[in-house]
Write an enzyme that holds these catalytic residues in place. Sequence first.
Site, PDB file in Angstrom:
ATOM      1  N   CYS A  11       0.844  -1.206   0.000  1.00 59.46           N
ATOM      2  CA  CYS A  11       0.000   0.000   0.000  1.00 59.46           C
ATOM      3  C   CYS A  11       0.874   1.249   0.000  1.00 59.46           C
ATOM      4  CB  CYS A  11      -0.917   0.007   1.221  1.00 59.46           C
ATOM      5  SG  CYS A  11      -0.038   0.237   2.784  1.00 59.46           S
ATOM      6  N   CYS A  14       3.642   1.643   2.569  1.00 58.13           N
ATOM      7  CA  CYS A  14       4.901   0.966   2.230  1.00 58.13           C
ATOM      8  C   CYS A  14       5.770   1.879   1.367  1.00 58.13           C
ATOM      9  CB  CYS A  14       4.622  -0.335   1.487  1.00 58.13           C
ATOM     10  SG  CYS A  14       3.637  -1.529   2.391  1.00 58.13           S
ATOM     11  N   ASP A 436       8.052  28.184 -32.162  1.00 59.67           N
ATOM     12  CA  ASP A 436       9.096  28.567 -33.105  1.00 59.67           C
ATOM     13  C   ASP A 436       8.456  28.602 -34.491  1.00 59.67           C
ATOM     14  OD1 ASP A 436      11.738  28.893 -34.252  1.00 59.67           O
ATOM     15  OD2 ASP A 436      11.536  26.799 -34.873  1.00 59.67           O
ATOM     16  N   ASP A 634      12.097  22.893 -32.814  1.00 59.21           N
ATOM     17  CA  ASP A 634      12.715  21.736 -33.460  1.00 59.21           C
ATOM     18  C   ASP A 634      14.206  21.903 -33.722  1.00 59.21           C
ATOM     19  OD1 ASP A 634      12.460  23.691 -35.491  1.00 59.21           O
ATOM     20  OD2 ASP A 634      12.567  22.125 -37.025  1.00 59.21           O
ATOM     21  N   ASP A 638      16.604  26.334 -30.527  1.00 65.18           N
ATOM     22  CA  ASP A 638      15.440  26.317 -29.636  1.00 65.18           C
ATOM     23  C   ASP A 638      15.754  25.647 -28.296  1.00 65.18           C
ATOM     24  OD1 ASP A 638      13.781  27.481 -31.583  1.00 65.18           O
ATOM     25  OD2 ASP A 638      13.448  25.524 -32.520  1.00 65.18           O
TER      26      ASP A 638
END
Length: 831
Positions: A11, A14, A436, A634, A638
Amino acid sequence: MTQYNVTGMSCAACVARVEKAVSKIDGVNSCSVSLLTNSMNVDGSADSSAIIKAVQNAGYGASLKGKEKKSADAEDSLKDTETPKIRKRLIASLIVLAVLMYFSMGHMMWGWPLPSFFDNNHIAMGLVQLILSGIVMVINQKFFISGFKGIIRLAPNMDTLVALGSGTAFVYSTIALFMMTDAQVRGDSAAVMSYMHEFYFESAAMILALITVGKMLEAHSKGKTTDALKGLMKLAPKTATIVVDGVEKTVPIDQVKKGDIFAVRPGESIPVDGVVIDGESAVNESALTGESVPVDKLVGDTVSAATINQSGYIRCKATRIGEDTTLSQIIKMVSNASATKAPIAKIADRVSGVFVPAVITIAVITAIVWLLLGQSVGFSLARAISVLVISCPCALGLATPVAIMVGNGVGAKNGILFKNAVSLETAGRIDTVVLDKTGTVTKGEPAVTDIVTVENISETELLKTAVALEKSSEHPLAKAIVVYANDRHIIGDAVTEFNAVTGNGLTAKIGSESVYGGNYRYISQFAEISSGEKAKAEQLAEEGKTPLYFCKGNKLLGIIAVADIIKEDGKQAVNELKNMGVRVVMLTGDNEKTAKAVAKNADIDEVVAGVLPDGKEKNVKELKKYGKVAMVGDGINDAPALTSADLGIAIGAGTDVAIDAADVVLVKSRLADVPATIRLGRATLRNIHENLFWAFIYNVIGIPLAMGAFINLFGWQLNPMFGAAAMSLSSFCVVTNALRLNFVKVHSSKHDRKIKHKNKKENKTMEKTMKIEGMMCPHCEATVKKTLEAIDGVESAEVSHEKGSAVLTMSKNVEDSVLKKAVEDAGYKVN
């Protein structure tokens, strides 16, 4: 970050115990434990043996996850092995329980028949119930072993609650049985009958059976949450056909080496990542991208493992194998994300750490209070047992991780890869998306957009001359014209004396006649350009397109406009984001005129142009003051902005640097996946909130009900068996609710809601960088700064004579021509 397998957890208590034990070790920076995957992520320099020992000292098992685990082994590790084990326990428990219930309730309450031996033999009845309930307890001994170990180690868990509840009922009933024997010896038949009503043997057994039902349902549902990950692993090919000295032979996939040549026939799965060296085909890449339309592959094109060759025979050279393939990287990303912990889980973690001790304390107090109020020992114990068995820390512990696991799986199926749980949660809180331009909003490849011919010149004649010139050029704009002509099967004549005039255009001869192509300034030297044609070219330029003039001899043939066009889904994606209440800003290093034209076509309202890479990062940081910001890009330039944003989203076709810097990778390279990412983040966050609400409200209502708080008000009294049933269903409900995420349509805007973010100021500032020549000293800086800040709309200007630049922060858009004129009037030159 190092990953470990953890065993023995039952549980959320733990989880808290393990995290606390490991976090105390010197060199551990952070520790995250997942109850769902029974795994642990540890960041830091601590020795793995020390970490494993700490987990073992806490009462659990730990081992390092194998780094070189084969996909088959990894798939086996995700198999649901718990459900079959629990099912066997449950079936055995129910068979014995059915007999027990026949004796205890069937005969006593409804008068069902029993052998004559049991007539008025109440002690025999009690002994049978004791034996049968004892058998059920032995079958489910796991609860008692784990539960009492937790007490010994001062780390009680859910099993402790179950063991105490069932054990207390059994011990009390056993004492009542012995008291009954004493009454029998004394001949007190009334006392014997009264003790019959003090038996809770059926409750002791029923509690265990019902909790086991819940555990089985929970285990089955948890197994379903890893279906997406298991599905990815099943895609991994097991064999490959490699070519050695011209001979094909089939080998296990782990024997393929980088540089090997492998063959793939129609219908076969591509075994590893590679590049086509012979043949051509159409490849179904839906396994990785979700796109059902096959992609044509020619010599030089790349192919990925687990995609399907649909038509021709191809031979490829292996470039990435084993864990380096695209499929393996996706599997690793999804697996890692599912093993991490979202920030929202901290709420449940803090509660879970003290939950079980608090429940035990409440149960003891409940029994004492009812005894002091004059109730019988049996009644008081029944209330205490109900408290123990209705309380459920599991529901709290599972509320967040199950939703994260399912959400990651849904993302993977749709080509949206989250690197960790934090990024999935953050996606649901995004206020602003920064885009971008090149390669993100636009395709990143110039294309022919317009063709303008002069009188008596056909489009074909213009294209034949243009492609004849441009096919010898390496310029990106030239490539666009060549591709456009080839698509229309137009082939240019052979040229001689080709020459590229840097910054202006091209010249060559077709036969004995000179031909030219280039900008207005260059072509106007050779041919007369009318005011109408010039106006048309200027109009094209206003739209963000680059007009290229072509002439033969001294006669103008026409104009071909080339531009980096926006992606097909760009405009729709932007409008979806705005309809979701997300602010959209475009950042680009391109000039303002082109940026504005692209933004207009994509329906983007806010544009910041002429921004250098560090300027993008500054703009993102500024926007973060007003809410959660996602940066989509990309390129290498960036990367700083992607890292600086609250959520970095990399277009899948982008550079490795951008992908490494981002938190989310869009495999399909589609802008439409940006709103889909936020949509999935919001759905997951909403699901987590629902799960946490259910887990908390269940315990808030259930515990007082079990204590008997509503007996005097409404006469509500909870039987321990119903408490156990409620506990068994609570975790199952939480996991089942998380599985609802599988039905979320991430690309559908039908159910989008415009979320209003409270206390968020809208940032209207923009940043622009100017390159200025002629500044020699701080005095020059001050002059330029004063000049620029005097312009309406310029809030501040950071000027550096050493860098030869001025970084402007503006409250509204100011035309470049206005800025340039002001600086040049002050005696300096603007580039």
